[in-house]
Design an enzyme around this catalytic site. Structure first.
Site, PDB file in Angstrom:
ATOM      1  N   ARG A 178       8.115   0.544  13.361  1.00  0.00           N
ATOM      2  CA  ARG A 178       8.336   0.364  11.922  1.00  0.00           C
ATOM      3  C   ARG A 178       9.659  -0.768  12.158  1.00  0.00           C
ATOM      4  O   ARG A 178      10.175  -1.359  11.260  1.00  0.00           O
ATOM      5  CB  ARG A 178       9.021   1.030  10.978  1.00  0.00           C
ATOM      6  N   ARG A 219       4.742  11.173  -2.350  1.00  0.00           N
ATOM      7  CA  ARG A 219       4.645  10.541  -1.157  1.00  0.00           C
ATOM      8  C   ARG A 219       6.202  10.869  -0.341  1.00  0.00           C
ATOM      9  O   ARG A 219       7.010  10.245  -0.623  1.00  0.00           O
ATOM     10  CB  ARG A 219       4.378   9.212  -0.990  1.00  0.00           C
ATOM     11  N   TYR A 265      11.185   8.841   0.992  1.00  0.00           N
ATOM     12  CA  TYR A 265      11.021   7.914  -0.103  1.00  0.00           C
ATOM     13  C   TYR A 265      11.793   8.489  -1.437  1.00  0.00           C
ATOM     14  O   TYR A 265      11.763   7.447  -2.320  1.00  0.00           O
ATOM     15  CB  TYR A 265       9.506   7.649  -0.213  1.00  0.00           C
ATOM     16  N   HIS A 278       4.451  -4.504   8.835  1.00  0.00           N
ATOM     17  CA  HIS A 278       4.496  -4.447  10.394  1.00  0.00           C
ATOM     18  C   HIS A 278       3.398  -5.016  11.033  1.00  0.00           C
ATOM     19  O   HIS A 278       3.021  -5.078  12.370  1.00  0.00           O
ATOM     20  CB  HIS A 278       4.692  -3.093  10.687  1.00  0.00           C
ATOM     21  N   HIS A 335      12.970  -2.490   1.754  1.00  0.00           N
ATOM     22  CA  HIS A 335      12.444  -1.263   2.150  1.00  0.00           C
ATOM     23  C   HIS A 335      13.155  -0.162   1.501  1.00  0.00           C
ATOM     24  O   HIS A 335      14.360   0.084   1.530  1.00  0.00           O
ATOM     25  CB  HIS A 335      12.192  -1.203   3.562  1.00  0.00           C
ATOM     26  N   LEU A 336      12.401   0.852   1.058  1.00  0.00           N
ATOM     27  CA  LEU A 336      13.125   2.215   0.358  1.00  0.00           C
ATOM     28  C   LEU A 336      13.879   2.842   1.448  1.00  0.00           C
ATOM     29  O   LEU A 336      15.151   3.127   1.473  1.00  0.00           O
ATOM     30  CB  LEU A 336      12.279   2.928  -0.270  1.00  0.00           C
ATOM     31  N   SER A 337      13.399   2.905   2.652  1.00  0.00           N
ATOM     32  CA  SER A 337      13.723   3.674   3.596  1.00  0.00           C
ATOM     33  C   SER A 337      14.429   2.715   4.771  1.00  0.00           C
ATOM     34  O   SER A 337      14.115   1.491   4.679  1.00  0.00           O
ATOM     35  CB  SER A 337      12.728   4.542   4.654  1.00  0.00           C
ATOM     36  N   PRO A 385       0.872  -1.311   0.182  1.00  0.00           N
ATOM     37  CA  PRO A 385       0.132   0.051  -0.043  1.00  0.00           C
ATOM     38  C   PRO A 385       0.952   1.210   0.219  1.00  0.00           C
ATOM     39  O   PRO A 385       2.113   1.391   0.538  1.00  0.00           O
ATOM     40  CB  PRO A 385      -0.803  -0.123   1.173  1.00  0.00           C
ATOM     41  N   ASN A 386       0.111   2.236  -0.633  1.00  0.00           N
ATOM     42  CA  ASN A 386       0.860   3.434  -0.808  1.00  0.00           C
ATOM     43  C   ASN A 386       2.223   3.704  -1.568  1.00  0.00           C
ATOM     44  O   ASN A 386       2.567   4.815  -1.905  1.00  0.00           O
ATOM     45  CB  ASN A 386       1.119   4.372   0.631  1.00  0.00           C
ATOM     46  N   ASN A 445       8.362  -5.617  -0.977  1.00  0.00           N
ATOM     47  CA  ASN A 445       8.091  -4.352  -0.329  1.00  0.00           C
ATOM     48  C   ASN A 445       6.686  -4.147   0.075  1.00  0.00           C
ATOM     49  O   ASN A 445       5.882  -3.659  -0.442  1.00  0.00           O
ATOM     50  CB  ASN A 445       8.551  -3.242  -0.924  1.00  0.00           C
ATOM     51  N   ALA A 448       3.302  -0.942   4.815  1.00  0.00           N
ATOM     52  CA  ALA A 448       3.008  -0.788   6.079  1.00  0.00           C
ATOM     53  C   ALA A 448       2.441  -2.043   6.567  1.00  0.00           C
ATOM     54  O   ALA A 448       2.474  -2.635   7.721  1.00  0.00           O
ATOM     55  CB  ALA A 448       1.808   0.196   6.428  1.00  0.00           C
TER      56      ALA A 448
HETATM   57  C1  DQA Z   1       8.248   1.064   3.543  1.00  0.00           C
HETATM   58  C2  DQA Z   1       8.471   1.356   5.071  1.00  0.00           C
HETATM   59  C3  DQA Z   1       7.176   1.027   5.591  1.00  0.00           C
HETATM   60  O1  DQA Z   1       7.280   1.260   7.092  1.00  0.00           O
HETATM   61  C4  DQA Z   1       6.102   1.878   5.238  1.00  0.00           C
HETATM   62  O2  DQA Z   1       5.034   1.627   5.887  1.00  0.00           O
HETATM   63  C5  DQA Z   1       6.061   2.042   3.575  1.00  0.00           C
HETATM   64  C6  DQA Z   1       7.319   1.713   3.006  1.00  0.00           C
HETATM   65  C7  DQA Z   1       9.687   1.310   2.927  1.00  0.00           C
HETATM   66  O3  DQA Z   1       9.546   1.203   1.691  1.00  0.00           O
HETATM   67  O4  DQA Z   1      10.460   2.242   3.225  1.00  0.00           O
HETATM   68  O5  DQA Z   1       5.047   1.973   3.214  1.00  0.00           O
HETATM   69  O6  DQA Z   1       8.235  -0.152   3.439  1.00  0.00           O
END
Ligand code: DQA
Length: 155
Positions: free
Chosen positions: A114, A21, A26, A83, A103-105, A13-14, A77, A80
């Site tokens: 997280r 975003r 990101y 978690h 994960h990107l971050s 998601p997202n 990836n 959210a």
């Molecule tokens: C994420 C890290 C997650 O905590 C967050 O909810 C995301 C992106 C990342 O790619 O850093 O949606 O997975």
């Protein structure tokens, strides 16, 4: 001619909102940009890539179930859902494929909620904090896995 190993790359998601975003976290690349990078790297590695995104947990679960027969490895990836989702963990477990979590971050430099990932329990490895480069690192790792261990022993 040998068929190329097929990698399912799943985005949760997202992640369809990449580019707009929270760019300070990101980056400014869009998900289409990330897909293009992955396709280019996969071609160089002799892999085929099926790159998907969904905002829906059940859809991700169904795609993972399908991967059991249709793909050779999964890069995920889960956003959210990383978690929160026991359902995605269960689906990845039953898929019995090599999984790389991306994960990107750097999730460990962020909020405490997280820091726990359900997915890590079934992942061969986890890559976080390198932005879109992490997806390419995951493809490199998968190429090595399918070439060595996976061809002789799926575990
Ligand atoms: C994420 C890290 C997650 O905590 C967050 O909810 C995301 C992106 C990342 O790619 O850093 O949606 O997975």
């Amino acid at each position: 001619m040998a068929i190329e190993p097929s990698v399912l790359i799943l985005n949760g998601p997202n992640l369809n909102m990449l580019g707009v975003r929270e760019p300070s976290i990101y980056g400014s690349e869009t998900l289409d940009d990330v897909e293009a990078l992955c396709q280019e790297r996969a071609e160089a590695l002799g892999l085929s890539v099926d790159f998907r995104q969904s905002n829906h947990e059940g859809e991700l679960v169904s795609w993972i179930q399908q991967a059991r027969t249709d793909h050779d490895a999964i890069i995920i990836n889960a956003g959210a859902y990383t978690h929160t989702s026991v359902a995605i963990l269960d689906a990845l477990t039953l898929a019995e494929l090599p999984v790389v979590e991306v994960h990107l971050s750097n999730i460990y430099r962020r909020e405490a909620f997280r820091h726990h990932s359900y997915i890590s329990a079934v992942a061969k490895g986890v890559i976080c904090g390198f932005g879109s480069q992490g997806y390419l690192m995951a493809l490199d790792a998968i190429a090595r896995l399918v070439e060595t261990e996976y061809t002789s022993d799926r575990n």
